[in-house]
Design a protein around this motif. Structure first.
Motif, PDB file in Angstrom:
ATOM      1  N   ASN A 244      35.555  31.616  28.450  1.00 40.14           N
ATOM      2  CA  ASN A 244      36.381  32.403  29.374  1.00 40.14           C
ATOM      3  C   ASN A 244      37.834  31.996  29.211  1.00 40.14           C
ATOM      4  O   ASN A 244      38.117  30.819  28.993  1.00 40.14           O
ATOM      5  CB  ASN A 244      35.929  32.163  30.830  1.00 40.14           C
TER       6      ASN A 244
ATOM      7  N   HIS B 120      39.929  31.567  31.342  1.00 43.48           N
ATOM      8  CA  HIS B 120      40.227  30.563  32.371  1.00 43.48           C
ATOM      9  C   HIS B 120      39.010  29.653  32.473  1.00 43.48           C
ATOM     10  O   HIS B 120      38.069  29.949  33.230  1.00 43.48           O
ATOM     11  CB  HIS B 120      40.532  31.238  33.711  1.00 43.48           C
TER      12      HIS B 120
ATOM     13  N   LYS C  30      43.134  48.525  28.251  1.00 46.03           N
ATOM     14  CA  LYS C  30      42.318  47.300  28.252  1.00 46.03           C
ATOM     15  C   LYS C  30      41.598  47.157  26.908  1.00 46.03           C
ATOM     16  O   LYS C  30      41.317  48.166  26.236  1.00 46.03           O
ATOM     17  CB  LYS C  30      41.270  47.352  29.360  1.00 46.03           C
TER      18      LYS C  30
HETATM   19  P1  NAD Z   1      37.285  39.112  38.296  1.00 48.11           P
HETATM   20  O1  NAD Z   1      38.708  39.291  38.702  1.00 48.11           O
HETATM   21  O2  NAD Z   1      36.337  38.487  39.235  1.00 48.11           O
HETATM   22  O3  NAD Z   1      37.241  38.276  36.898  1.00 48.11           O
HETATM   23  C1  NAD Z   1      38.130  38.611  35.856  1.00 48.11           C
HETATM   24  C2  NAD Z   1      37.643  38.048  34.538  1.00 48.11           C
HETATM   25  O4  NAD Z   1      38.588  38.416  33.528  1.00 48.11           O
HETATM   26  C3  NAD Z   1      37.584  36.535  34.506  1.00 48.11           C
HETATM   27  O5  NAD Z   1      36.646  36.168  33.512  1.00 48.11           O
HETATM   28  C4  NAD Z   1      39.004  36.158  34.072  1.00 48.11           C
HETATM   29  O6  NAD Z   1      39.069  34.877  33.467  1.00 48.11           O
HETATM   30  C5  NAD Z   1      39.299  37.249  33.071  1.00 48.11           C
HETATM   31  N1  NAD Z   1      40.708  37.601  32.976  1.00 48.11           N
HETATM   32  C6  NAD Z   1      41.595  37.793  33.995  1.00 48.11           C
HETATM   33  N2  NAD Z   1      42.811  38.165  33.484  1.00 48.11           N
HETATM   34  C7  NAD Z   1      42.668  38.196  32.145  1.00 48.11           C
HETATM   35  C8  NAD Z   1      43.545  38.512  31.077  1.00 48.11           C
HETATM   36  N3  NAD Z   1      44.802  38.869  31.296  1.00 48.11           N
HETATM   37  N4  NAD Z   1      43.064  38.454  29.819  1.00 48.11           N
HETATM   38  C9  NAD Z   1      41.774  38.120  29.577  1.00 48.11           C
HETATM   39  N5  NAD Z   1      40.885  37.832  30.558  1.00 48.11           N
HETATM   40  C10 NAD Z   1      41.332  37.865  31.821  1.00 48.11           C
HETATM   41  O7  NAD Z   1      36.798  40.564  37.842  1.00 48.11           O
HETATM   42  P2  NAD Z   1      35.321  41.140  37.775  1.00 48.11           P
HETATM   43  O8  NAD Z   1      35.010  41.813  39.050  1.00 48.11           O
HETATM   44  O9  NAD Z   1      34.396  40.111  37.236  1.00 48.11           O
HETATM   45  O10 NAD Z   1      35.524  42.315  36.704  1.00 48.11           O
HETATM   46  C11 NAD Z   1      35.746  42.011  35.341  1.00 48.11           C
HETATM   47  C12 NAD Z   1      36.136  43.279  34.614  1.00 48.11           C
HETATM   48  O11 NAD Z   1      35.067  44.221  34.649  1.00 48.11           O
HETATM   49  C13 NAD Z   1      37.349  44.000  35.216  1.00 48.11           C
HETATM   50  O12 NAD Z   1      38.198  44.361  34.149  1.00 48.11           O
HETATM   51  C14 NAD Z   1      36.759  45.236  35.864  1.00 48.11           C
HETATM   52  O13 NAD Z   1      37.661  46.310  35.895  1.00 48.11           O
HETATM   53  C15 NAD Z   1      35.581  45.505  34.938  1.00 48.11           C
HETATM   54  N6  NAD Z   1      34.497  46.301  35.539  1.00 48.11           N
HETATM   55  C16 NAD Z   1      33.883  47.214  34.751  1.00 48.11           C
HETATM   56  C17 NAD Z   1      32.842  47.964  35.246  1.00 48.11           C
HETATM   57  C18 NAD Z   1      32.133  48.958  34.363  1.00 48.11           C
HETATM   58  O14 NAD Z   1      31.316  49.738  34.863  1.00 48.11           O
HETATM   59  N7  NAD Z   1      32.349  48.942  33.085  1.00 48.11           N
HETATM   60  C19 NAD Z   1      32.439  47.795  36.574  1.00 48.11           C
HETATM   61  C20 NAD Z   1      33.043  46.820  37.359  1.00 48.11           C
HETATM   62  C21 NAD Z   1      34.079  46.072  36.825  1.00 48.11           C
END
Ligand code: NAD
Length: 330
Positions: free
Chosen positions: A168, A170, A235
């Motif tokens: 990850n 982070h 993204k």
């Molecule tokens: P979260 O904020 O809880 O976690 C974010 C994750 O992304 C962490 O692993 C963090 O370390 C990483 N991160 C944060 N900023 C970053 C950057 N600039 N570059 C690289 N990595 C970075 O979010 P979450 O709720 O776990 O969601 C994660 C992702 O999934 C989001 O982008 C969200 O939009 C996407 N999502 C997609 C779907 C889908 O159906 N495809 C559904 C829900 C969420």
């Protein structure tokens, strides 16, 4: 008005009830069925609206659709309020509204926060079930945020994994994911991105990245990758060359090429739309899916409104069945 047909009333299912009632198997079955219906042309998503409110830095929108096979009509409304965390609330907030497809009457209001996570995990799980090698043993996780634990739990049920490795951006977020692996009885190891590519048989990416985190040359033949984080223009989680070298599947082609992981390979011309297959075609038996043990398969899970409606309708049905649903007449 005495002889008018009565409304069946409105069922209200809150977040806690959704969490109690809708399990991973329910979500898997609902999402698999709606992907199949989409590929047959029996279900369709309507254009998504997403707007900056100009208030509270919030993004607000709605995703709607109609599944004629499942007779589910509705809209998920909500968005992202970045200040919520400081108020002790989840930044992502959503609610699903379901309507009677025969009359247009509002039939259910269902909390959408838990359901979003469980339906997103079901989506990658469906892709693993249909596309990963049967002998997959090492699960690689890229991402350790809110969604990642749901993803890990659902994926772990699809193959006899004997190890979870993770990376990850982070690293301080990884121990929480490691605790979930431990709970599932799976050894967990934090590794470099290159090691993750070298070892993993199945990879899930679930981050908010805008730059590739995995490069084509790091991935071994036969890997299945579920790219789940990219759901917006700009993204990106993996190298466009990796997408170009893989056999690409998606929930919905229109979203994959515009807001999904394939948008970058489409933009540089290395992938054309006709090379991207809806996963529903594999579920329906109209596409063979993986064709060899060495093939890299990639699922571009962009997230469609019909997934939300499918799991919300399960929640409403189960809440009615066990008598826990609040019902008001309209
Ligand atoms: P979260 O904020 O809880 O976690 C974010 C994750 O992304 C962490 O692993 C963090 O370390 C990483 N991160 C944060 N900023 C970053 C950057 N600039 N570059 C690289 N990595 C970075 O979010 P979450 O709720 O776990 O969601 C994660 C992702 O999934 C989001 O982008 C969200 O939009 C996407 N999502 C997609 C779907 C889908 O159906 N495809 C559904 C829900 C969420």
């Amino acid at each position: 008005m005495k002889d008018m047909p009565q409304s069946k009333g409105l069922v209200i299912v809150g977040e806690a009830e959704c969490e109690r009632l809708v399990g991973r198997k329910d979500a898997f079955d609902a999402v698999q069925a709606v992907f199949a219906a989409m590929a047959k042309g029996d279900a369709r998503n309507f254009p998504v609206v997403r707007e900056a409110l100009g208030h509270a830095e919030a993004l607000y929108g709605f995703k709607s659709g109609f599944d004629k096979a499942g007779m589910v009509l509705g809209v998920k409304s909500g968005g992202y309020w970045p200040g919520n965390m400081a108020k002790g609330l989840t930044n992502h907030q959503s609610t699903v509204f379901l309507f009677d497809p025969d009359t247009g009457q509002l039939s259910a209001l269902v909390g959408g926060n838990y359901l979003t996570a469980v339906r997103t995990a079901a989506s990658s799980a469906v892709s693993i079930a249909h596309l990963a090698r049967k002998d997959a043993r090492v699960l690689g996780m890229v991402g350790a945020g809110h969604q990642s634990a749901f993803q890990l739990r659902a994926a772990a049920e699809q193959r006899a994994f004997d190890k979870v490795i993770a990376w990850n951006p982070h690293p301080d977020m990884l121990p929480k994911l490691g605790a979930v692996a431990e709970e599932l009885g799976l050894p967990f190891e934090a590794v470099s991105q290159e090691d993750l590519g070298a070892q993993a048989d199945v990879i899930i990416t679930i981050t908010s990245a805008f730059e590739p985190l995995l490069m084509k040359d790091w991935i071994k033949p036969g890997t299945h990758i579920a790219c789940m984080g990219t759901d917006t223009k700009g993204k990106q989680e993996v190298d466009a060359a990796l997408v170009a070298s893989a056999t690409v599947f998606t929930d919905e082609v229109a979203q994959s090429i515009t807001i999904g992981e394939a948008q970058h390979a489409i933009a540089d011309g290395s992938v054309t739309e006709d090379r991207i297959t809806p996963i529903g075609a594999v579920i329906n038996g109209d596409h063979p899916g993986r064709s060899s043990d060495d093939e890299i398969t990639l699922f571009d899970g962009t997230g469609v409104g019909l997934q939300d409606l499918a799991v919300a309708s399960v929640a409403a049905r189960l809440a009615e069945a066990d008598g826990s649903a609040q019902r008001i007449s309209l």
